[in-house]
Design a protein around this motif. Sequence first.
Motif, PDB file in Angstrom:
ATOM      1  N   LEU A 151       0.899  -1.160   0.105  1.00  0.00           N
ATOM      2  CA  LEU A 151      -0.141  -0.100   0.100  1.00  0.00           C
ATOM      3  C   LEU A 151       0.740   1.345   0.152  1.00  0.00           C
ATOM      4  N   HIS A 152       1.024   2.139  -0.990  1.00  0.00           N
ATOM      5  CA  HIS A 152       1.948   3.336  -1.073  1.00  0.00           C
ATOM      6  C   HIS A 152       1.321   4.482  -0.938  1.00  0.00           C
ATOM      7  N   VAL A 153       1.909   5.160  -0.357  1.00  0.00           N
ATOM      8  CA  VAL A 153       1.696   6.651   0.163  1.00  0.00           C
ATOM      9  C   VAL A 153       1.082   7.527  -0.978  1.00  0.00           C
ATOM     10  N   ASN A 175       7.885  20.253 -14.167  1.00  0.00           N
ATOM     11  CA  ASN A 175       7.621  19.846 -12.823  1.00  0.00           C
ATOM     12  C   ASN A 175       7.630  20.869 -12.075  1.00  0.00           C
ATOM     13  N   ALA A 176       7.463  20.893 -10.739  1.00  0.00           N
ATOM     14  CA  ALA A 176       7.564  21.824  -9.648  1.00  0.00           C
ATOM     15  C   ALA A 176       8.722  22.477  -9.560  1.00  0.00           C
ATOM     16  N   THR A 177       9.791  21.702  -9.254  1.00  0.00           N
ATOM     17  CA  THR A 177      10.936  21.800  -8.948  1.00  0.00           C
ATOM     18  C   THR A 177      11.548  23.109  -9.885  1.00  0.00           C
ATOM     19  N   LEU A 178      11.508  22.769 -11.086  1.00  0.00           N
ATOM     20  CA  LEU A 178      11.898  23.728 -12.311  1.00  0.00           C
ATOM     21  C   LEU A 178      11.124  25.005 -12.405  1.00  0.00           C
ATOM     22  N   PHE A 213       4.699  31.264  -3.107  1.00  0.00           N
ATOM     23  CA  PHE A 213       4.181  30.209  -2.160  1.00  0.00           C
ATOM     24  C   PHE A 213       4.383  28.927  -3.115  1.00  0.00           C
ATOM     25  N   ASP A 214       5.188  27.789  -2.452  1.00  0.00           N
ATOM     26  CA  ASP A 214       5.393  26.485  -2.907  1.00  0.00           C
ATOM     27  C   ASP A 214       3.912  25.727  -2.523  1.00  0.00           C
ATOM     28  N   ALA A 215       3.083  25.771  -3.630  1.00  0.00           N
ATOM     29  CA  ALA A 215       1.642  24.959  -3.405  1.00  0.00           C
ATOM     30  C   ALA A 215       1.624  23.699  -4.026  1.00  0.00           C
ATOM     31  N   ALA A 216       2.683  23.143  -3.797  1.00  0.00           N
ATOM     32  CA  ALA A 216       3.194  21.393  -4.612  1.00  0.00           C
ATOM     33  C   ALA A 216       1.980  20.957  -4.091  1.00  0.00           C
ATOM     34  N   HIS A 217       1.552  21.122  -2.620  1.00  0.00           N
ATOM     35  CA  HIS A 217       0.527  19.958  -2.070  1.00  0.00           C
ATOM     36  C   HIS A 217      -0.960  20.544  -2.165  1.00  0.00           C
ATOM     37  N   ALA A 218      -1.116  21.678  -2.561  1.00  0.00           N
ATOM     38  CA  ALA A 218      -2.255  22.581  -2.274  1.00  0.00           C
ATOM     39  C   ALA A 218      -3.250  22.814  -3.562  1.00  0.00           C
ATOM     40  N   PHE A 228       2.495  24.921  -8.105  1.00  0.00           N
ATOM     41  CA  PHE A 228       2.036  23.425  -7.995  1.00  0.00           C
ATOM     42  C   PHE A 228       2.782  22.454  -8.522  1.00  0.00           C
ATOM     43  N   SER A 229       2.691  21.208  -7.942  1.00  0.00           N
ATOM     44  CA  SER A 229       3.180  20.016  -8.538  1.00  0.00           C
ATOM     45  C   SER A 229       1.862  19.006  -8.876  1.00  0.00           C
ATOM     46  N   PHE A 230       2.345  18.564  -9.973  1.00  0.00           N
ATOM     47  CA  PHE A 230       1.474  17.438 -10.533  1.00  0.00           C
ATOM     48  C   PHE A 230       2.148  16.162 -10.678  1.00  0.00           C
ATOM     49  N   HIS A 231       3.151  15.937  -9.849  1.00  0.00           N
ATOM     50  CA  HIS A 231       3.797  14.496  -9.866  1.00  0.00           C
ATOM     51  C   HIS A 231       3.009  13.505  -9.758  1.00  0.00           C
ATOM     52  N   ALA A 232       3.547  12.463 -10.224  1.00  0.00           N
ATOM     53  CA  ALA A 232       2.826  11.099 -10.042  1.00  0.00           C
ATOM     54  C   ALA A 232       2.112  10.716  -8.860  1.00  0.00           C
ATOM     55  N   THR A 233       2.916  11.262  -7.881  1.00  0.00           N
ATOM     56  CA  THR A 233       2.473  10.823  -6.280  1.00  0.00           C
ATOM     57  C   THR A 233       1.547  11.970  -5.534  1.00  0.00           C
ATOM     58  N   LYS A 234       1.241  12.886  -6.462  1.00  0.00           N
ATOM     59  CA  LYS A 234       0.120  13.757  -6.147  1.00  0.00           C
ATOM     60  C   LYS A 234      -1.161  13.439  -6.384  1.00  0.00           C
ATOM     61  N   PHE A 235      -2.214  13.688  -5.661  1.00  0.00           N
ATOM     62  CA  PHE A 235      -3.487  13.256  -5.953  1.00  0.00           C
ATOM     63  C   PHE A 235      -4.146  13.322  -7.302  1.00  0.00           C
ATOM     64  N   ALA A 249       4.501   3.244   4.662  1.00  0.00           N
ATOM     65  CA  ALA A 249       4.154   4.524   5.707  1.00  0.00           C
ATOM     66  C   ALA A 249       5.568   5.408   5.437  1.00  0.00           C
ATOM     67  N   ARG A 250       5.529   6.614   5.310  1.00  0.00           N
ATOM     68  CA  ARG A 250       6.550   7.486   5.013  1.00  0.00           C
ATOM     69  C   ARG A 250       6.998   8.765   6.027  1.00  0.00           C
ATOM     70  N   ARG A 251       8.120   8.908   6.398  1.00  0.00           N
ATOM     71  CA  ARG A 251       8.547  10.009   7.406  1.00  0.00           C
ATOM     72  C   ARG A 251       8.579  11.169   6.702  1.00  0.00           C
ATOM     73  N   TYR A 252       7.546  11.545   5.932  1.00  0.00           N
ATOM     74  CA  TYR A 252       7.698  13.102   5.083  1.00  0.00           C
ATOM     75  C   TYR A 252       7.708  14.169   6.593  1.00  0.00           C
ATOM     76  N   PHE A 253       8.592  14.796   6.460  1.00  0.00           N
ATOM     77  CA  PHE A 253       9.939  15.360   5.747  1.00  0.00           C
ATOM     78  C   PHE A 253      10.969  15.187   6.688  1.00  0.00           C
TER      79      PHE A 253
HETATM   80  N1  T4K Z   1       7.837  21.266  -3.086  1.00  0.00           N
HETATM   81  C1  T4K Z   1       7.126  20.275  -2.251  1.00  0.00           C
HETATM   82  C2  T4K Z   1       6.409  20.957  -1.031  1.00  0.00           C
HETATM   83  C3  T4K Z   1       6.914  19.068  -2.577  1.00  0.00           C
HETATM   84  O1  T4K Z   1       6.546  17.950  -1.848  1.00  0.00           O
HETATM   85  C4  T4K Z   1       7.363  18.664  -3.923  1.00  0.00           C
HETATM   86  C5  T4K Z   1       7.180  17.404  -4.340  1.00  0.00           C
HETATM   87  C6  T4K Z   1       8.045  19.781  -4.836  1.00  0.00           C
HETATM   88  C7  T4K Z   1       8.029  20.790  -4.254  1.00  0.00           C
HETATM   89  C8  T4K Z   1       8.551  19.368  -6.161  1.00  0.00           C
HETATM   90  O2  T4K Z   1       7.806  18.901  -6.821  1.00  0.00           O
HETATM   91  P1  T4K Z   1       8.170  17.817  -8.170  1.00  0.00           P
HETATM   92  O3  T4K Z   1       9.296  18.741  -8.905  1.00  0.00           O
HETATM   93  O4  T4K Z   1       8.123  16.600  -8.055  1.00  0.00           O
HETATM   94  O5  T4K Z   1       6.788  18.138  -9.282  1.00  0.00           O
HETATM   95  C9  T4K Z   1       7.680  12.330  -3.742  1.00  0.00           C
HETATM   96  C10 T4K Z   1       7.718  13.000  -5.386  1.00  0.00           C
HETATM   97  O6  T4K Z   1       8.761  12.562  -6.037  1.00  0.00           O
HETATM   98  C11 T4K Z   1       7.923  14.393  -5.063  1.00  0.00           C
HETATM   99  O7  T4K Z   1       7.069  15.099  -6.165  1.00  0.00           O
HETATM  100  C12 T4K Z   1       6.967  14.870  -3.696  1.00  0.00           C
HETATM  101  N2  T4K Z   1       7.099  16.281  -3.353  1.00  0.00           N
HETATM  102  C13 T4K Z   1       7.323  14.289  -2.785  1.00  0.00           C
HETATM  103  C14 T4K Z   1       6.806  14.461  -1.220  1.00  0.00           C
HETATM  104  O8  T4K Z   1       7.298  12.989  -2.677  1.00  0.00           O
HETATM  105  P2  T4K Z   1       9.405  10.370  -3.029  1.00  0.00           P
HETATM  106  O9  T4K Z   1      10.821  10.519  -2.820  1.00  0.00           O
HETATM  107  O10 T4K Z   1       8.483  10.025  -1.869  1.00  0.00           O
HETATM  108  O11 T4K Z   1       8.750   9.469  -4.052  1.00  0.00           O
HETATM  109  P3  T4K Z   1       8.918   7.812  -4.103  1.00  0.00           P
HETATM  110  O12 T4K Z   1       9.422   7.577  -5.507  1.00  0.00           O
HETATM  111  O13 T4K Z   1       9.596   7.132  -3.006  1.00  0.00           O
HETATM  112  O14 T4K Z   1       7.087   7.413  -4.223  1.00  0.00           O
HETATM  113  C15 T4K Z   1       6.374   7.718  -2.981  1.00  0.00           C
HETATM  114  C16 T4K Z   1       5.557   6.461  -2.912  1.00  0.00           C
HETATM  115  O15 T4K Z   1       4.734   6.193  -4.074  1.00  0.00           O
HETATM  116  C17 T4K Z   1       6.167   5.042  -2.896  1.00  0.00           C
HETATM  117  O16 T4K Z   1       5.442   4.067  -2.009  1.00  0.00           O
HETATM  118  C18 T4K Z   1       6.041   4.441  -4.197  1.00  0.00           C
HETATM  119  C19 T4K Z   1       4.820   5.076  -4.863  1.00  0.00           C
HETATM  120  N3  T4K Z   1       4.802   5.436  -6.269  1.00  0.00           N
HETATM  121  C20 T4K Z   1       5.363   6.238  -6.810  1.00  0.00           C
HETATM  122  C21 T4K Z   1       5.523   6.658  -7.919  1.00  0.00           C
HETATM  123  C22 T4K Z   1       6.496   7.769  -8.627  1.00  0.00           C
HETATM  124  C23 T4K Z   1       3.767   4.697  -7.109  1.00  0.00           C
HETATM  125  O17 T4K Z   1       2.911   3.893  -6.513  1.00  0.00           O
HETATM  126  N4  T4K Z   1       3.680   4.932  -8.178  1.00  0.00           N
HETATM  127  C24 T4K Z   1       4.416   5.856  -8.979  1.00  0.00           C
HETATM  128  O18 T4K Z   1       4.492   6.137 -10.062  1.00  0.00           O
HETATM  129  O19 T4K Z   1       9.013  11.734  -3.530  1.00  0.00           O
END
Ligand code: T4K
Length: 403
Positions: A23-25, A77-80, A172-177, A196-203, A328-332
């Motif tokens: 079960l992934h976060v 991505n949000a970092t860039l 504001f870094d609204a990556a989560h919001a 904003f971040s629309f990374h795969a791990t975001k909802f 479970a994850r220890r963010y941050f």
């Molecule tokens: N600012 C804030 C406040 C942020 O939280 C972030 C990113 C950013 C800026 C930068 O945004 P981006 O440049 O990424 O757009 C993740 C994400 O990579 C990252 O985007 C996110 N925040 C951060 C909080 O979490 P990790 O190191 O936890 O990723 P990872 O690979 O360990 O994945 C987490 C869990 O999700 C794992 O259990 C695996 C699962 N997963 C992951 C992916 C990629 C899947 O099930 N499928 C997938 O495709 O960083």
Amino acid sequence: MNCKTRVEELAILCGHPAFSKPLHVGCPNIGNQAALLGRINDLLDRKWLTNNGPFVQEFEQRIADFLGVKHCIAMCNATLALEVASRAMALHGEVIVPSFTFIATAHSLQWQEITPVFCDVDAATHNLDPMKVEAMITPRTTGIIGVHVWGRPCAIESLTEIAQCHKLRLMFDAAHAFGCSYEGQMIGNFGEAEIFSFHATKFFNTFEGGAVTTNNDDLAAKIRLMKNFGFAGHDNVIYIGTNGKMSEISAAMGLTGLESLDEFIAINRSNYAAYLAGLQDMPGIQLIAYDEVERCNYQYIVVEVDEVTAGISRDELVHILQAEKVLARRYFYPGCHMMEPYRSLFPHAGLLLPETERLTRRVMSLPTGTAVGQEEIAAVCAIIRLAITNSRELRPRLAVLMT
Ligand code: T4K
């Protein structure tokens, strides 16, 4: 799924894991797969894959309409996006940021040789503490980047006042919001820009992706140039730029996800309610609260573990859960100031970050999203309850296993 009732059944003590699959976060929400594949076929037929294609333009318009903001610039991505926005805002010298954030917030500055100055957070909100922000301002400070951690808005009003009073730039870094509001107005409209971040791990995701939103026309124009190498039409570069473009396939994913946004949020919300019910009255375990009056995305299930009251530490709980395949994850953890290069550059930063350090020891994030159902949540909560109820017996055994 295997529901645990006895301590001997815990996987960390050699029982079978509660879940057969992890079960992934951050398990991605996909939305309507057929609609996504339809859009992918369209873009393949059109043979227009990137460089401000029709899907990216539509995506930007939809996001701007949804947020009620003048400009949305989609990025890879949000970092860039953070890097480009802070450069477009001419940030330099020192910029105040929380250490309790994902490392990208700090790196986006350091990458440009801007010094991130880590400021402590408010224990209740996990966001920048405005009183402490004022104390970090020096003659070299040019800006503040607030982070809406877990999608809970920063103290926007106070930070805006501080920025105005000290003539600092504010974003504001609204990556989560994404999908959250502050006093009735959507996040995306505050400061000079929000990212904003629309990374795969975001909802809500675009595989990889992000966006800058702003109501400032000049800033929007500059960011548009900068994310496309500085091109202002063919053969005409008028600014230093980079490649921060979003691709068509990412925008196709985004457009598809937007159609299911309400559903994603409804699922997150009911998962949150299930965790709230499952974890209530558990000593030393506190699920963070969301403001029900505002719009929330409920994308993070964040629990604070008080080791003394729970009889077990956050790290021990994370180990127990991970053995059950609950990732479970220890963010941050351990906080940006404890990671390189900041740890070496500012070895004493922690002295001014007591709340940050306390949170990094207490907080864990639990799985949610469309891949997680109510039964699974009940099983996760049962594991936590089992661990806490039997902490006296478990702890010495864990101490041996975890060394
Ligand atoms: N600012 C804030 C406040 C942020 O939280 C972030 C990113 C950013 C800026 C930068 O945004 P981006 O440049 O990424 O757009 C993740 C994400 O990579 C990252 O985007 C996110 N925040 C951060 C909080 O979490 P990790 O190191 O936890 O990723 P990872 O690979 O360990 O994945 C987490 C869990 O999700 C794992 O259990 C695996 C699962 N997963 C992951 C992916 C990629 C899947 O099930 N499928 C997938 O495709 O960083």
